[in-house]
Design a protein around this motif. Structure first.
Motif, PDB file in Angstrom:
ATOM      1  N   TYR A 253       0.832  -1.202   0.000  1.00 17.48           N
ATOM      2  CA  TYR A 253       0.000   0.000   0.000  1.00 17.48           C
ATOM      3  C   TYR A 253       0.870   1.255   0.000  1.00 17.48           C
ATOM      4  CZ  TYR A 253      -3.494   3.449   1.267  1.00 17.48           C
ATOM      5  OH  TYR A 253      -4.304   4.549   1.263  1.00 17.48           O
ATOM      6  N   ARG A 254       1.881   1.257   0.856  1.00 15.85           N
ATOM      7  CA  ARG A 254       2.772   2.413   0.967  1.00 15.85           C
ATOM      8  C   ARG A 254       3.470   2.680  -0.367  1.00 15.85           C
ATOM      9  NH1 ARG A 254       4.131   0.878   5.255  1.00 15.85           N
ATOM     10  NH2 ARG A 254       6.057  -0.238   4.857  1.00 15.85           N
ATOM     11  N   ARG A 255       3.868   1.633  -1.063  1.00 18.59           N
ATOM     12  CA  ARG A 255       4.523   1.791  -2.362  1.00 18.59           C
ATOM     13  C   ARG A 255       3.545   2.380  -3.380  1.00 18.59           C
ATOM     14  NH1 ARG A 255       5.412  -3.119  -3.323  1.00 18.59           N
ATOM     15  NH2 ARG A 255       3.956  -3.503  -5.027  1.00 18.59           N
ATOM     16  N   TYR A 256       2.314   1.896  -3.378  1.00 21.36           N
ATOM     17  CA  TYR A 256       1.308   2.443  -4.285  1.00 21.36           C
ATOM     18  C   TYR A 256       1.083   3.934  -4.029  1.00 21.36           C
ATOM     19  CZ  TYR A 256      -0.269  -2.204  -5.894  1.00 21.36           C
ATOM     20  OH  TYR A 256      -0.351  -3.451  -6.462  1.00 21.36           O
ATOM     21  N   PHE A 257       1.012   4.312  -2.760  1.00 19.88           N
ATOM     22  CA  PHE A 257       0.756   5.713  -2.440  1.00 19.88           C
ATOM     23  C   PHE A 257       1.923   6.597  -2.892  1.00 19.88           C
ATOM     24  CE2 PHE A 257       0.595   9.375   0.565  1.00 19.88           C
ATOM     25  CZ  PHE A 257      -0.625   9.891   0.156  1.00 19.88           C
ATOM     26  N   ALA A 258       3.144   6.129  -2.693  1.00 24.89           N
ATOM     27  CA  ALA A 258       4.320   6.877  -3.151  1.00 24.89           C
ATOM     28  C   ALA A 258       4.312   7.004  -4.673  1.00 24.89           C
ATOM     29  CB  ALA A 258       5.597   6.195  -2.682  1.00 24.89           C
ATOM     30  N   ASP A 259       3.981   5.923  -5.367  1.00 23.81           N
ATOM     31  CA  ASP A 259       3.911   5.957  -6.826  1.00 23.81           C
ATOM     32  C   ASP A 259       2.813   6.911  -7.300  1.00 23.81           C
ATOM     33  OD1 ASP A 259       5.939   4.109  -6.923  1.00 23.81           O
ATOM     34  OD2 ASP A 259       4.643   2.397  -7.362  1.00 23.81           O
ATOM     35  N   PHE A 260       1.683   6.884  -6.604  1.00 21.79           N
ATOM     36  CA  PHE A 260       0.562   7.755  -6.949  1.00 21.79           C
ATOM     37  C   PHE A 260       0.983   9.219  -6.890  1.00 21.79           C
ATOM     38  CE2 PHE A 260      -3.185  10.060  -4.994  1.00 21.79           C
ATOM     39  CZ  PHE A 260      -3.847  10.280  -6.190  1.00 21.79           C
ATOM     40  N   LYS A 261       1.643   9.627  -5.809  1.00 19.96           N
ATOM     41  CA  LYS A 261       2.069  11.019  -5.678  1.00 19.96           C
ATOM     42  C   LYS A 261       3.096  11.382  -6.753  1.00 19.96           C
ATOM     43  CE  LYS A 261       3.454  11.304  -1.453  1.00 19.96           C
ATOM     44  NZ  LYS A 261       4.035  12.022  -0.303  1.00 19.96           N
ATOM     45  N   ALA A 262       4.024  10.488  -7.002  1.00 23.85           N
ATOM     46  CA  ALA A 262       5.064  10.772  -7.991  1.00 23.85           C
ATOM     47  C   ALA A 262       4.468  10.908  -9.394  1.00 23.85           C
ATOM     48  CB  ALA A 262       6.125   9.676  -7.962  1.00 23.85           C
ATOM     49  N   GLU A 263       3.558  10.010  -9.755  1.00 26.44           N
ATOM     50  CA  GLU A 263       2.946  10.062 -11.081  1.00 26.44           C
ATOM     51  C   GLU A 263       2.027  11.269 -11.209  1.00 26.44           C
ATOM     52  OE1 GLU A 263       1.389   6.442 -12.778  1.00 26.44           O
ATOM     53  OE2 GLU A 263       2.703   5.221 -11.521  1.00 26.44           O
ATOM     54  N   LEU A 264       1.354  11.632 -10.117  1.00 21.21           N
ATOM     55  CA  LEU A 264       0.495  12.809 -10.148  1.00 21.21           C
ATOM     56  C   LEU A 264       1.327  14.062 -10.413  1.00 21.21           C
ATOM     57  CD1 LEU A 264      -2.596  12.957  -9.696  1.00 21.21           C
ATOM     58  CD2 LEU A 264      -2.118  13.746  -7.376  1.00 21.21           C
ATOM     59  N   ALA A 265       2.514  14.128  -9.804  1.00 23.28           N
ATOM     60  CA  ALA A 265       3.393  15.279  -9.995  1.00 23.28           C
ATOM     61  C   ALA A 265       3.940  15.347 -11.411  1.00 23.28           C
ATOM     62  CB  ALA A 265       4.548  15.222  -8.998  1.00 23.28           C
ATOM     63  N   ALA A 266       4.025  14.198 -12.096  1.00 19.12           N
ATOM     64  CA  ALA A 266       4.575  14.162 -13.453  1.00 19.12           C
ATOM     65  C   ALA A 266       3.500  14.284 -14.527  1.00 19.12           C
ATOM     66  CB  ALA A 266       5.353  12.862 -13.663  1.00 19.12           C
ATOM     67  N   ALA A 267       2.221  14.169 -14.151  1.00 16.41           N
ATOM     68  CA  ALA A 267       1.137  14.185 -15.139  1.00 16.41           C
ATOM     69  C   ALA A 267       1.052  15.542 -15.830  1.00 16.41           C
ATOM     70  CB  ALA A 267      -0.188  13.849 -14.462  1.00 16.41           C
ATOM     71  N   ASP A 268       0.872  15.525 -17.155  1.00 15.29           N
ATOM     72  CA  ASP A 268       0.887  16.759 -17.939  1.00 15.29           C
ATOM     73  C   ASP A 268      -0.475  17.430 -18.042  1.00 15.29           C
ATOM     74  OD1 ASP A 268       3.605  16.628 -18.542  1.00 15.29           O
ATOM     75  OD2 ASP A 268       3.253  15.256 -20.217  1.00 15.29           O
ATOM     76  N   THR A 269      -1.559  16.676 -17.846  1.00 12.73           N
ATOM     77  CA  THR A 269      -2.891  17.231 -18.046  1.00 12.73           C
ATOM     78  C   THR A 269      -3.812  16.835 -16.899  1.00 12.73           C
ATOM     79  OG1 THR A 269      -3.728  15.280 -19.227  1.00 12.73           O
ATOM     80  CG2 THR A 269      -2.620  16.977 -20.554  1.00 12.73           C
ATOM     81  N   ILE A 270      -4.900  17.585 -16.791  1.00 12.19           N
ATOM     82  CA  ILE A 270      -5.902  17.246 -15.775  1.00 12.19           C
ATOM     83  C   ILE A 270      -6.563  15.916 -16.117  1.00 12.19           C
ATOM     84  CG2 ILE A 270      -8.151  17.933 -14.846  1.00 12.19           C
ATOM     85  CD1 ILE A 270      -7.204  20.786 -14.910  1.00 12.19           C
ATOM     86  N   LYS A 271      -6.752  15.650 -17.393  1.00 11.97           N
ATOM     87  CA  LYS A 271      -7.318  14.371 -17.798  1.00 11.97           C
ATOM     88  C   LYS A 271      -6.451  13.219 -17.301  1.00 11.97           C
ATOM     89  CE  LYS A 271      -8.854  11.777 -21.879  1.00 11.97           C
ATOM     90  NZ  LYS A 271      -8.993  11.798 -23.360  1.00 11.97           N
ATOM     91  N   GLU A 272      -5.130  13.379 -17.431  1.00 12.52           N
ATOM     92  CA  GLU A 272      -4.218  12.336 -16.971  1.00 12.52           C
ATOM     93  C   GLU A 272      -4.248  12.229 -15.449  1.00 12.52           C
ATOM     94  OE1 GLU A 272      -1.189   9.377 -16.910  1.00 12.52           O
ATOM     95  OE2 GLU A 272      -2.712  10.029 -18.346  1.00 12.52           O
TER      96      GLU A 272
END
Length: 391
Positions: A253-272
């Motif tokens: 779970y902790r790994r998923y949450f870390a990945d979620f934050k990292a990918e959210l910070a890298a997302a280029d659009t609101i759709k993404e």
């Protein structure tokens, strides 16, 4: 993971003190200490490590001592001086700066009658009402000086956390006030700023997606950490060891949450970003196991980039919004995407498992404690649900 999205968080000394107090003896248990114990456990499932500010009266308990030995709890020594933070405060949106007292190491956990943070008086019906009630207390110091100052100091912790790129876990009695202030901040920012963010993301403001995505308080599923920890402990003294075992169980779970934050910070659009939220909602729910509960996530201001650090122009009193509007499109996009989170405890998420918590509290602290604490939990959870409903 980016530098500004480290999987660490700031917790208040009040939260740590209350969590430790819950484990001393049956006579010290109250709703506040139980909830802060649950919050600390949830923080350690979500994050790799939590920190609190250094102070002359830094709290120590068997719980914090064990967490320190495991490298899970430590001291944040701000890279910005107190003077820098005060100058930074001058440039914050007025809605936040006018309601902020910077932490000074004296994080009192006192309560006062009639203070909305303590649950006294008529329950507020919205986050705006809650903030307004605390504001009124400030004008009448004899009525609620301690409680209102604690509320305003909560925003000081928010600023320190944001300035260091850390997620923030306010303690039980401060969480909804923090949510209300964040909501007011985003409503107060100039529309031109939202337009510039939309331009940086090649989005349109027509559908309101930028504004709603920016200011929204969303929820994510989380394992029922409090219930699992209390179930595994045979006495309050065994809670630290039980917490470590539960934390180990939810490494995925902790790994998923870390990945979620990292990918959210890298997302280029609101759709993404919306697609990521949907994807990770499913993953986090699955990793939470049966009986999942929820916490709320609110985006904080990003204070980590050089233009808004106090050291850049220490004598400037230019407003935060005005500074942001002068920045290049690429800078604005990075600033918007890399906001840390304020993670807010949800009592109402525990309501479906109220009978479980009642039995567990009775097992560890006695039947009388269970009756008193769980009755208050049920009442205040409904109030919190109403408070957060308009967010």
């Amino acid at each position: 993971m980016t530098d500004t999205q480290e999987n660490r968080g700031l917790v208040t000394q009040s939260l740590v003190r209350n969590a430790g107090a819950a484990l001393r003896s049956s006579g010290t248990l109250c709703l506040r200490s139980l909830m802060d114990l649950c919050t600390l456990g949830e923080a350690l499932v979500l994050l790799d490590r939590v920190e609190s500010l250094d102070s002359v009266d830094r709290h120590s308990s068997p719980l914090t001592d064990r967490l320190e030995r495991e490298g899970l709890y430590g001291t944040l020594r701000p890279t910005l001086s107190g003077g820098d933070l005060r100058r930074l405060l001058l440039r914050m949106p007025t809605e936040l700066a006018s309601r902020t007292i910077l932490p000074d190491g004296q994080d009192s956990a006192a309560r006062v009658d009639g203070d909305p943070l303590a649950g006294g008086g008529d329950p507020p019906v919205s986050l705006d009402d809650l903030v307004a009630q605390v504001d009124r207390l400030v004008a009448f110091h004899s009525a609620g000086e301690v409680g209102s100052e604690r509320a305003y100091r909560s925003n000081g912790y928010l600023i320190v956390a944001a300035a260091h790129g850390l997620d923030y876990f306010p303690d039980f009695e401060r969480g909804t006030f923090t949510a209300g202030c964040l909501q007011k901040v985003y409503r107060s920012l100039p529309m031109r700023l939202y337009e510039k963010v939309a331009e940086s993301l090649d989005e349109s403001l027509t559908g309101g997606d930028v504004v709603s995505e920016w200011a929204a308080i969303s929820t994510i599923p989380i394992p029922p950490v409090g219930a699992l920890v209390l179930d595994r402990a045979a006495s309050p003294a065994e809670v630290p060891e039980a917490l470590l075992r539960v934390r180990e169980d939810f490494a995925r779970y902790r790994r998923y949450f870390a990945d979620f934050k990292a990918e959210l910070a890298a997302a280029d659009t609101i759709k993404e970003r919306n697609r990521l939220r949907t994807t990770y909602q499913v993953l986090l729910d699955e990793a939470s196991g049966p009986g999942a509960e929820v916490v709320s996530l609110a985006g904080m201001l990003n204070l980590t980039q050089s233009v808004v650090t106090a050291a850049a122009t220490p004598t400037s009193v230019t407003s935060y919004g005005a500074l942001l509007l002068t920045q290049p499109i690429e800078w604005m996009q990075r600033w918007w995407r890399r906001r840390p989170l304020s993670i807010l405890f949800r009592m109402d998420g525990k309501l479906p498992r109220l009978s479980v918590y009642r039995d567990l509290v009775g097992k560890l602290w006695g039947e009388q404690a269970a009756e008193l604490v769980l009755d208050e939990l049920a009442e205040r959870a409904q109030q919190q649900r109403l408070l957060l409903a308009d967010a």
